[in-house]
Design a protein around this motif. Structure first.
Motif, PDB file in Angstrom:
ATOM      1  N   ILE A 121     -59.762 -49.339  -0.469  1.00  0.00           N
ATOM      2  CA  ILE A 121     -59.541 -47.870  -0.559  1.00  0.00           C
ATOM      3  C   ILE A 121     -59.147 -46.960   0.809  1.00  0.00           C
ATOM      4  O   ILE A 121     -59.785 -47.064   1.702  1.00  0.00           O
ATOM      5  N   CYS A 122     -57.870 -46.531   0.570  1.00  0.00           N
ATOM      6  CA  CYS A 122     -57.311 -45.841   1.713  1.00  0.00           C
ATOM      7  C   CYS A 122     -57.269 -44.577   1.638  1.00  0.00           C
ATOM      8  O   CYS A 122     -56.445 -43.770   0.759  1.00  0.00           O
ATOM      9  N   SER A 123     -57.834 -43.630   2.488  1.00  0.00           N
ATOM     10  CA  SER A 123     -58.139 -41.973   2.077  1.00  0.00           C
ATOM     11  C   SER A 123     -57.691 -41.381   3.423  1.00  0.00           C
ATOM     12  O   SER A 123     -57.990 -41.812   4.383  1.00  0.00           O
ATOM     13  N   ALA A 124     -56.621 -40.310   3.102  1.00  0.00           N
ATOM     14  CA  ALA A 124     -56.231 -39.334   4.074  1.00  0.00           C
ATOM     15  C   ALA A 124     -55.887 -38.036   3.616  1.00  0.00           C
ATOM     16  O   ALA A 124     -55.793 -37.883   2.390  1.00  0.00           O
ATOM     17  N   THR A 125     -55.997 -37.061   4.398  1.00  0.00           N
ATOM     18  CA  THR A 125     -55.689 -35.533   3.964  1.00  0.00           C
ATOM     19  C   THR A 125     -54.512 -35.069   4.611  1.00  0.00           C
ATOM     20  O   THR A 125     -54.296 -34.036   4.553  1.00  0.00           O
ATOM     21  N   ASN A 126     -53.880 -35.768   5.557  1.00  0.00           N
ATOM     22  CA  ASN A 126     -52.724 -35.284   6.399  1.00  0.00           C
ATOM     23  C   ASN A 126     -51.329 -36.183   5.794  1.00  0.00           C
ATOM     24  O   ASN A 126     -51.749 -37.403   5.459  1.00  0.00           O
ATOM     25  N   ILE A 127     -50.279 -35.946   5.916  1.00  0.00           N
ATOM     26  CA  ILE A 127     -48.940 -36.429   5.332  1.00  0.00           C
ATOM     27  C   ILE A 127     -48.588 -37.433   6.637  1.00  0.00           C
ATOM     28  O   ILE A 127     -47.660 -38.265   6.293  1.00  0.00           O
TER      29      ILE A 127
END
Length: 460
Positions: free
Chosen positions: A84-90
């Motif tokens: 699972i790969c999570s990020a909040t920036n583009i």
């Protein structure tokens, strides 16, 4: 178990030859583990996350890694883990998908903001969140953990989804036509369908093909009519603390799913029920980012997951940064053998790591400009913000207690005109930390550090 104890780069373009330890104490069976990578910008944290993901996939598919990277000294995973790969920036470096790789599709989830390599489409969240809520509410473990995390943040537990008839489908299925009897609706539908077939675009073809069978068309008519009001609007509300509300949500969701899949309807808006309904896009950036992380992670976590989180502190208030790890622990509480690996700049995240089953890896550049990773032996739980800023980033605030302690130790040793054997190690470490600072020549500390260095060379 899905832990990454160690990763070794053999001939990597960015990391060259490098060994990185991610677990400094093997967890007990069924326990979860948190590894945190912290460092300045440009020290390869996001690239490192990508490299680990690629290496795990590669090690599961091939006996010999094509990436020349060795995971866990070449030991195979007992089962293929869920990644699972999570990020909040583009600007995250994750793969959007695995392309032609034969890795099981359901075992890889990208939960970032990008919809294409260089694009981010915020609008995509509406359908994603609806599907996520269906998964969360359908499983007690997910729902319980999700609600627990929301309560810690003092977030609401009531949400709503607004649906409308899709743009293409509205050319043949309109609110006024749905008010008519089926026989009259069918007459109008047949006339409108001819125009859609003439257009021949993908969505038009998909809808007309789906509705070719008359029993499917009648079922779609009945379902859509039962859900939508005369203005073509349908709102599905859920109170996560109310069992009856959750059951109603799931019943209606089963009707909605086929209509969504075949482009008959669309999710127009997702509302958070605070003081009145607030559209998700109207939330503050911090609320948006944190709720996005909670919803997407809650819907995907399983036992034996590898979870990679890139810069979760983006837009978060310091208070939320300090409790972020606690929130992650709550999401994990009903799952086993999960390894969470977080890349961050935030010293506040580090200070809240649990005492057991966690470690901190510092990313930095050495004197040759090469990226290196150093696993801290000490436990960081309870470290003050100033202490982490000083020890990890080499930054001193105006009244940094850790800096004062190092200065006091060195001054005391010098004043006693000799270094005792038991003090030598502490003196070297303290002086090493002070020498990290890039101080202006007129700073009094420059002379102090030089004298302390000379004193060490004369007395060691």
């Amino acid at each position: 178990m899905a832990y990454i104890r160690k990763i070794s780069f053999v001939n990597d373009k960015i990391f060259n030859k490098l060994d990185v330890t991610l677990i400094n104490k093997v967890p007990n069976n069924n326990e979860n583990y948190l590894s945190m990578i912290i460092g300045e910008n440009g020290t390869g944290k996001s690239q490192f996350l990508r490299a680990m993901v690629d290496s795990v996939i590669d090690s599961c598919l091939f006996e010999n890694s094509k990436l020349e990277t060795i995971v866990n000294d070449g030991e195979k995973f007992s089962n293929i883990p869920k990644i699972i790969c999570s990020a909040t920036n583009i600007n995250d470096k994750y793969r959007l998908d695995l392309g032609k790789k034969i890795f099981p599709k359901d075992n890889y989830r990208y939960l970032g903001m990008r919809s294409a390599t260089n694009n981010a489409f915020v609008g995509k969240y509406k359908k994603i969140y609806f599907n996520a809520f269906v998964k969360i509410i359908s499983e007690f473990n997910r729902l319980d953990a999700f609600v627990d995390a929301l309560k810690v943040l003092d977030f609401p537990v009531e949400f709503s989804f607004e649906f409308s008839i899709g743009r293409t489908a509205s050319k043949v299925i309109t609110p006024d036509k749905l008010q008519k009897k089926y026989s009259l609706f069918l007459q109008g539908y047949n006339k409108s369908t001819l125009k859609l077939k003439e257009m021949g675009r993908m969505d038009e073809r998909r809808i007309t093909e789906f509705l070719t069978n008359e029993s499917t068309l009648e079922s779609t008519y009945n379902t859509t009519k039962s859900l939508f009001n005369s203005k073509g609007k349908f709102i599905l509300h859920v109170d996560l603390l109310n069992e009856e509300s959750c059951n109603n949500f799931m019943q209606k969701a089963s009707l909605v799913n086929d209509l969504l899949l075949n482009k008959i309807i669309t999710v127009r808006e997702f509302y958070v029920d605070m003081v009145g309904n607030i559209g998700f896009s109207m939330l503050s950036s911090g609320q948006y980012q944190l709720l996005n992380t909670l919803i997407t992670l809650s819907s995907e976590i399983t036992n034996d997951s590898l979870i990679f989180i890139d810069e979760p502190e983006v837009s978060l208030h310091p208070k939320w940064q300090m409790i972020f790890i606690s929130i992650i622990e709550r999401l994990l509480k009903r799952y086993k053998n999960v390894h969470v690996i977080i890349a961050t700049h935030s010293h506040l995240l580090v200070s809240s790591l649990p005492v057991d089953n966690s470690c901190v890896i510092i990313s930095k550049k050495n004197n040759c400009g090469e990226i290196v990773f150093e696993t801290l032996e000490a436990n960081t739980s309870g470290w003050s913000s100033d202490f982490i800023l000083y020890n990890v980033f080499g930054l001193a605030t105006a009244r940094n207690n850790a800096l004062e302690d190092d200065l006091r130790l060195i001054a005391t040793v010098i004043s006693e005109w000799g270094i005792k054997k038991q003090d030598l190690g502490m003196y070297k470490v303290a002086l090493g930390r002070l020498k990290k600072f890039n101080l202006p020549e007129n700073d009094p500390l420059v002379g102090f550090i030089k004298n302390a260095d000379v004193f060490l060379s004369e007395n060691s």
